[in-house]
Design a protein around this motif. Structure first.
Motif, short mmCIF file in Angstrom:
data_model
loop_
_atom_site.label_atom_id
_atom_site.label_comp_id
_atom_site.label_asym_id
_atom_site.label_seq_id
_atom_site.Cartn_x
_atom_site.Cartn_y
_atom_site.Cartn_z
N LYS A 919 0.72 -1.21 0.09
CA LYS A 919 -0.04 -0.06 -0.01
C LYS A 919 0.81 1.37 -0.02
O LYS A 919 0.64 2.17 -0.80
CB LYS A 919 -0.93 0.05 1.22
CG LYS A 919 -1.74 1.14 1.33
CD LYS A 919 -2.72 1.09 2.55
CE LYS A 919 -3.69 2.21 2.62
NZ LYS A 919 -4.82 2.11 3.74
N GLN A 920 1.94 1.37 0.89
CA GLN A 920 2.77 2.54 0.99
C GLN A 920 3.93 2.24 -0.22
O GLN A 920 4.70 3.39 -0.13
CB GLN A 920 3.23 2.51 2.48
CG GLN A 920 2.22 2.89 3.32
CD GLN A 920 2.49 2.92 4.71
OE1 GLN A 920 3.53 3.78 5.18
NE2 GLN A 920 2.43 2.08 5.73
N HIS A 921 4.18 1.29 -0.88
CA HIS A 921 5.31 0.84 -1.55
C HIS A 921 6.53 1.34 -0.86
O HIS A 921 7.26 2.19 -1.54
CB HIS A 921 5.00 1.71 -2.84
CG HIS A 921 6.00 1.24 -3.83
ND1 HIS A 921 5.84 -0.24 -4.55
CD2 HIS A 921 7.26 1.56 -4.49
CE1 HIS A 921 6.68 -0.53 -5.35
NE2 HIS A 921 7.68 0.82 -5.40
N ALA A 922 6.71 0.68 0.32
CA ALA A 922 7.82 1.15 0.97
C ALA A 922 8.24 -0.31 1.93
O ALA A 922 7.33 -1.03 2.05
CB ALA A 922 7.47 2.27 2.18
N MET A 923 9.79 -0.04 2.43
CA MET A 923 10.18 -1.27 3.28
C MET A 923 9.86 -0.57 4.65
O MET A 923 10.40 0.33 5.29
CB MET A 923 11.54 -1.30 2.95
CG MET A 923 12.25 -2.54 4.03
SD MET A 923 13.91 -2.65 3.45
CE MET A 923 14.78 -1.06 3.89
N LEU A 958 19.10 15.37 7.93
CA LEU A 958 20.09 15.57 6.78
C LEU A 958 19.91 14.60 5.55
O LEU A 958 19.96 15.16 4.62
CB LEU A 958 21.40 15.27 7.38
CG LEU A 958 22.03 16.28 8.36
CD1 LEU A 958 23.48 15.92 8.79
CD2 LEU A 958 22.09 17.83 7.70
N LEU A 959 19.32 13.44 5.98
CA LEU A 959 19.11 12.41 5.10
C LEU A 959 17.87 12.92 3.98
O LEU A 959 17.59 12.69 2.96
CB LEU A 959 18.93 11.26 5.39
CG LEU A 959 20.10 10.56 6.00
CD1 LEU A 959 19.77 9.02 6.69
CD2 LEU A 959 21.00 10.11 4.62
N LYS A 964 11.07 14.58 -1.81
CA LYS A 964 9.70 14.62 -1.76
C LYS A 964 9.02 13.40 -0.82
O LYS A 964 8.20 13.91 -0.20
CB LYS A 964 9.37 14.31 -3.08
CG LYS A 964 9.33 15.41 -4.18
CD LYS A 964 9.08 15.09 -5.45
CE LYS A 964 9.31 16.28 -6.58
NZ LYS A 964 8.81 16.18 -7.88
N GLN A 965 9.66 12.29 -0.93
CA GLN A 965 9.12 11.14 -0.07
C GLN A 965 10.08 10.82 0.95
O GLN A 965 11.35 10.57 0.77
CB GLN A 965 8.83 9.99 -0.74
CG GLN A 965 7.85 10.19 -1.85
CD GLN A 965 7.40 8.69 -2.60
OE1 GLN A 965 8.14 7.87 -2.77
NE2 GLN A 965 6.18 8.92 -3.08
N ILE A 989 10.96 3.25 4.91
CA ILE A 989 11.92 3.71 3.84
C ILE A 989 11.38 3.55 2.29
O ILE A 989 10.96 2.48 2.12
CB ILE A 989 13.24 2.65 3.61
CG1 ILE A 989 13.83 2.94 5.25
CG2 ILE A 989 14.19 3.30 2.63
CD1 ILE A 989 15.16 2.06 5.13
N PRO A 990 10.89 4.66 1.69
CA PRO A 990 10.15 4.59 0.56
C PRO A 990 11.03 3.88 -0.69
O PRO A 990 12.16 4.14 -0.93
CB PRO A 990 9.82 6.05 -0.06
CG PRO A 990 10.12 6.67 1.29
CD PRO A 990 10.95 6.06 2.21
N LEU A 991 10.53 2.75 -1.36
CA LEU A 991 11.29 2.28 -2.25
C LEU A 991 11.55 2.83 -3.71
O LEU A 991 12.03 2.49 -4.28
CB LEU A 991 10.51 0.57 -2.70
CG LEU A 991 10.40 -0.36 -1.39
CD1 LEU A 991 9.96 -1.48 -1.88
CD2 LEU A 991 11.80 -0.47 -0.68
N ASN A 992 10.51 3.72 -4.02
CA ASN A 992 10.57 4.48 -5.30
C ASN A 992 11.38 5.47 -5.36
O ASN A 992 11.72 6.48 -6.17
CB ASN A 992 9.23 4.87 -5.92
CG ASN A 992 8.64 5.89 -4.96
OD1 ASN A 992 9.12 6.08 -3.57
ND2 ASN A 992 7.60 6.43 -5.26
#
Length: 998
Positions: A919-923, A958-959, A964-965, A989-992
């Motif tokens: 759903k969030q396309h994230a790890m 800083l990271l 944007k994400q 952590i967003p994968l895109n």
């Protein structure tokens, strides 16, 4: 003319009765079209109407085309002779003709082009004729040869040469070609007729019987062919003419004879035509109609051709007098009345009285078309009359300030009334007549007393005694209460009807009553007449008429055609026919309002010039300002055809284009003029053009007098110009279309906009490039500073872990656990090498992070032997190449050990899980411990959060710089029954952002 036309001498005798009747006393209503109207010459040899409705005219001064409004001349620069004849139109619409220089010409654009294929025939003979077969093949004929030309293939061949005898009587009809050899005059000779089939190429011949010898010219009509037989006789002798029709097998199917016609030397027949099964002979002494009437038209003119067009008009070509245009042949002008006719009335079936504003009163026998009497009664400005008994006429004559009355044909004057201006005359019966005087008074005169028949003058009338048995009755405006426009005596009910400008009235008893016609608008009626059944028909002041029965409106007759013709001013009735003279024409209908005839401006009759009408025996008689006219309604059949609309040209900024070559793209602010014409040869009154610019627009209407439609200041966009014309009968032409696009002004056109944008973007590009370079330098500097900060932070974190690890090694040494210290020191060395390697990178692979984390967990397991550690990794994560910042997970695991589990005495558990959120396309990485929790830790620690927690927050900021994400970290305090029971850290952590799909 003899050398230019096919000459056939024809002599005839006319009975004196027909000569008097048709040759002198009547002529079809017509007008002449001459050089003053635009003809190239008044000498005309041939006329033809093409499929587009144009009339083509061949003269001795060139070729012209007529559209009903103007002539278009066609020059022939290469022609050696300017006299033309024999028009032909083929199925492709091409027009051909020949000139007297033996040249064949074709219409090409706006001129005539010489045809090369016909040049070998030049000089063969002095005269050529041109005709077509099935609108496909051309046949060129002269006395020496006959040639066939196919304009679609370009092939030409000779099909017959003359030999010893000249080729005469050539004709091409629908099925075959016919011609004959000419023989010398001999009673013993017979005539040979040849038939040629263009399909098979065969020629057949047949001998005609002796009584039909010396056949000459041939004329084709459909599938049959008519042959004319002539005799050459001396002047003063009778002649006999045989007219034959033969079929393809050369069998005679009919014949006719014209006998006993007186002739004079030099007469000839120029042409024979057949219209509606009637033969017309165009001769040097008029146009002869071969039927029961044997009528001769225009005997004073030499007639060369006759044509019936699509509208039913007749065109007669003359040798030196131009074109004679006849709307329909059944409308006659009676030449015995060369003066204005103001009033006409029929006495019986064959007798009519007509009066003139010049003071004439005439009796006319309508059967023999002869005058019975003709009296001049002074210089009257107008005259009307009524009949009283047998051979008695009551008339009034308006001279200045005087009205004179007389009765009978020979009694000079009966009574005079000075100072009165009579507008209308009528009669009650054979003894009483009345006058409408100046619209203010009605005067009635009788000779026997107060009562005549069923009518009795009531108290409204003022009685004046003229003599012992003669009385005058007057009804004035004051007693009536209104002004008299029209007065009508209803003979059926013996009562008067009156109309004023506003209302209508009828007399009943001793009173005048208002009549309510039941109309929505003005209740005034314009005129009255009795029907044969006793009812009254009354014209309305606006349009149409009503039927009155017992002082009530029984029927209202009103439709759009009546509306278009305006107010009815006079009505004449016969049986079931009602003829109404209106402001714009004459309309004939039945009692139900079904219209049978319309006579208007299109028939060359201006309504303003018609003074009176009368119906008798199916013939409509009309008195006009130029004489007396009649129209046989039983024989008259009007042809209602649709107009043929042409877009002659399209002018764009005064530059003409044909409709085929008109540009489809037009510049902004261009002036567009569409030149129009509808081929209408009668009057253009009633002709309208309806057009629109777009399919969704309403139709605009302009009159047919407009020669063009001008379109200016059109906005940018696509236009579909559509137009059609409508004639006075409501028939529509075919729709014509012209599609075009108006371009925007140059400053709004694509090239200008793109060019401007290009320059703008070029300038912007250099400005932006300069700013980007400046910003890039600033961003590079900021990134360098940020990376340095991150590196410095990592450098501070690593020593912090090293310090904790050294404490653990020291603890092994103090406990004298040499083996544990060595193993721990080995793992610690591997982990340090990994951290040193990762510290040089901004991102590392996820697998590298997990491997470093597993090494770290082994070290912590050795420190905390009583801790249960679980590490779970979702297999789907291995399908992605995932990169993450180094030491992203380890600091939060370290906090779990140091600050959560360190202070717990027993049952220590640590769960670390790597999972994928579709759903969030994230790890998602969760670090969960069951330690003492942050709330307890704050109580036992006075220095607040640890260095690693603060460092992690700063590092995360800083990271996430310019992303944007974002990478997010969420920390939750866990409680068990309200008591702190551990901590849950969730890292997303967003994968895109930092991943590349395999």
């Amino acid at each position: 003319m003899g050398k230019h036309l096919s000459v056939i001498l024809f002599f005839f005798i006319i009975h004196s009765f027909f000569s008097r009747t048709f040759g002198q006393n009547t002529v079809p209503h017509h007008k002449f079209i001459t050089t003053e109207d635009g003809l190239p010459s008044n000498r005309i040899y041939h006329t033809m109407q093409d499929k587009e409705g144009y009339i083509w005219i061949a003269t001795d001064n060139g070729v012209a085309r007529y559209n009903g409004k103007e002539f278009k001349h066609y020059p022939a620069p290469e022609s050696i002779d300017n006299e033309y004849s024999h028009f032909v139109e083929l199925k492709d619409g091409s027009i051909w003709c020949v000139n007297f220089g033996n040249q064949v010409l074709q219409v090409s654009g706006d001129s005539l082009k010489i045809c090369e294929w016909a040049k070998p025939f030049m000089g063969d003979a002095k005269y050529y004729s041109l005709t077509s077969w099935r609108d496909s093949l051309l046949f060129l004929h002269n006395p020496n040869r006959i040639a066939q030309h196919d304009p679609f293939t370009g092939r030409t061949k000779t099909i017959k040469k003359s030999g010893q005898e000249a080729l005469k009587g050539f004709s091409a009809c629908e099925e075959f070609i016919s011609f004959k050899n000419n023989e010398k005059f001999s009673k013993d000779r017979i005539t040979t007729i040849h038939s040629y089939d263009p399909i098979s190429g065969k020629i057949n011949q047949r001998k005609i019987k002796k009584e039909y010898n010396h056949l000459n010219n041939a004329f084709s009509y459909g599938k049959n062919i008519g042959l004319f037989n002539r005799y050459h006789l001396h002047e003063g002798k009778n002649i006999q003419v045989n007219l034959l029709e033969i079929n393809k097998e050369l069998q005679t199917i009919s014949k006719a004879q014209l006998k006993n016609y007186n002739h004079s030397k030099g007469k000839q027949i120029n042409h024979i035509s057949r219209i509606d099964s009637t033969y017309w002979f165009c001769t040097t002494t008029g146009l002869f109609k071969y039927d029961e009437s044997q009528e001769i038209l225009f005997p004073e003119y030499s007639i060369t051709n006759i044509l019936r067009d699509f509208e039913g008009n007749t065109w007669i070509s003359t040798y030196d007098n131009g074109l004679i245009f006849i709307p329909f042949l059944k409308m006659k002008k009676h030449t015995l009345f060369p003066f204005p006719i103001s009033h006409i009335k029929h006495w019986d079936d064959g007798y009519m009285i007509a009066s003139s504003s010049t003071g004439r009163l005439m009796g006319y026998d309508t059967k023999s078309l002869t005058l019975k009497f003709n009296r001049t009664i002074g210089d009257a400005s107008s005259m009307q009359f009524e009949f009283f008994g047998k051979n008695e006429i009551l008339a009034y004559i308006n001279r200045p300030y005087k009205v004179s009355l007389f009765t009978g044909l020979d009694i000079p004057f009966h009574e005079g009334i000075d100072g009165l201006n009579v507008k209308q005359i009528g009669k009650i019966d054979d003894k009483i007549f009345y006058f409408n005087v100046n619209k203010n008074k009605i005067i009635a005169v009788n000779h026997t007393g107060n009562k005549i028949g069923r009518y009795e003058f009531n108290s409204l009338w003022t009685k004046v005694s003229l003599s012992k048995n003669s009385y005058r009755y007057a009804l004035d405006r004051q007693k009536a209460g209104f002004r008299f426009e029209q007065v009508f005596f209803d003979k059926t009910h013996h009562m008067f009807w009156f109309s004023s400008p506003e209302n209508s009235y009828f007399e009943l008893g001793d009173s005048i009553n208002l009549f309510d016609p039941g109309l929505k608008d003005n209740g005034s009626l314009s005129c009255f007449a009795n029907l044969d059944d006793g009812r009254i028909v009354a014209g309305k002041n606006d349009s149409g008429f009503i039927i009155i029965n017992d002082m009530k409106t029984e029927k209202v007759i009103d439709n759009p055609i009546f509306k278009s013709l305006g107010k009815i001013v006079k009505i004449s009735v016969e049986k079931n026919r009602i003829a109404a003279l209106t402001e714009k024409g004459i309309i004939v209908s039945d009692k139900e309002g079904n219209i049978s005839h319309i006579i208007d401006e299109s028939d060359l009759l201006s309504p303003a010039s018609i003074y009176d009408i009368s119906l008798k025996n199916g013939i409509l008689w009309m008195g006009r300002n130029d004489g007396l006219y009649s129209l046989d309604l039983n024989a008259y059949r009007e042809i209602y055809t649709s107009p043929i609309l042409h877009i002659n040209s399209i002018k764009i900024n005064d530059m003409p284009f044909s409709i085929e070559n008109a540009p489809s793209k037009i510049e902004h602010s261009s002036d567009i003029e569409i030149i129009l014409n509808s081929n209408v040869f009668k009057s253009r009154e009633g002709l309208e053009y309806h057009y629109r610019l777009k399919k969704e627009d309403d139709w605009n209407t302009v009159t047919g007098e407009n020669k063009s439609i001008r379109l200016s200041n059109l906005a940018r966009g696509k236009y579909d110009f559509s137009i059609f014309s409508v004639n006075g009968e409501g028939n529509k032409s075919e729709l014509k279309n012209y599609s075009f696009r108006v371009r925007p002004p140059f400053w709004l056109q694509g090239w200008f906009i793109l060019g401007g944008l290009g320059i703008f973007f070029l300038i912007g590009y250099f400005i932006n490039r300069r700013e980007v370079q400046t910003l890039k330098r600033e961003n590079d500097l900021q990134n360098e500073i940020r990376l340095n900060k991150l590196s410095a932070l990592q450098a501070r974190m690593n020593p912090h872990f090293i310090f904790n690890s050294l404490n653990s090694i020291q603890d092994f040494i103090i406990r004298l656990d040499t083996e544990g210290a060595n193993e721990y020191l080995g793992l610690f060395s591997d982990l340090m090498r990994t951290y040193l390697k990762h510290s040089e990178k901004e991102y590392i692979w996820l697998q590298e992070e997990i491997e470093a984390l597993e090494t770290y967990l082994k070290l912590e397991q050795m420190r905390f032997e009583d801790v249960e550690i679980n590490l779970n990794i979702d297999e789907i994560l291995y399908e992605y190449d995932i990169v993450i910042p180094p030491l992203m997970i380890q600091p939060y695991v370290e906090n779990a050990f140091k600050h959560g589990l360190l202070h717990k005495k027993e049952n220590k558990r640590l769960n670390i899980e790597f999972s994928f959120s579709e759903k969030q396309h994230a790890m998602l990485v969760t670090v969960k411990d069951n330690g003492v929790g942050r709330e307890y830790l704050e109580k036992i620690q006075s220095n607040g959060l640890s260095f690693s927690s603060t460092a992690n927050e700063n590092r995360l900021k800083l990271l996430n710089h310019n992303r944007k994400q974002k990478l997010t970290v969420m920390i939750e305090d866990l409680k068990l029954q309200g008591i702190p029971g551990g901590t849950l850290v969730t890292i997303k952590i967003p994968l895109n952002i930092e991943t590349t799909e395999k």
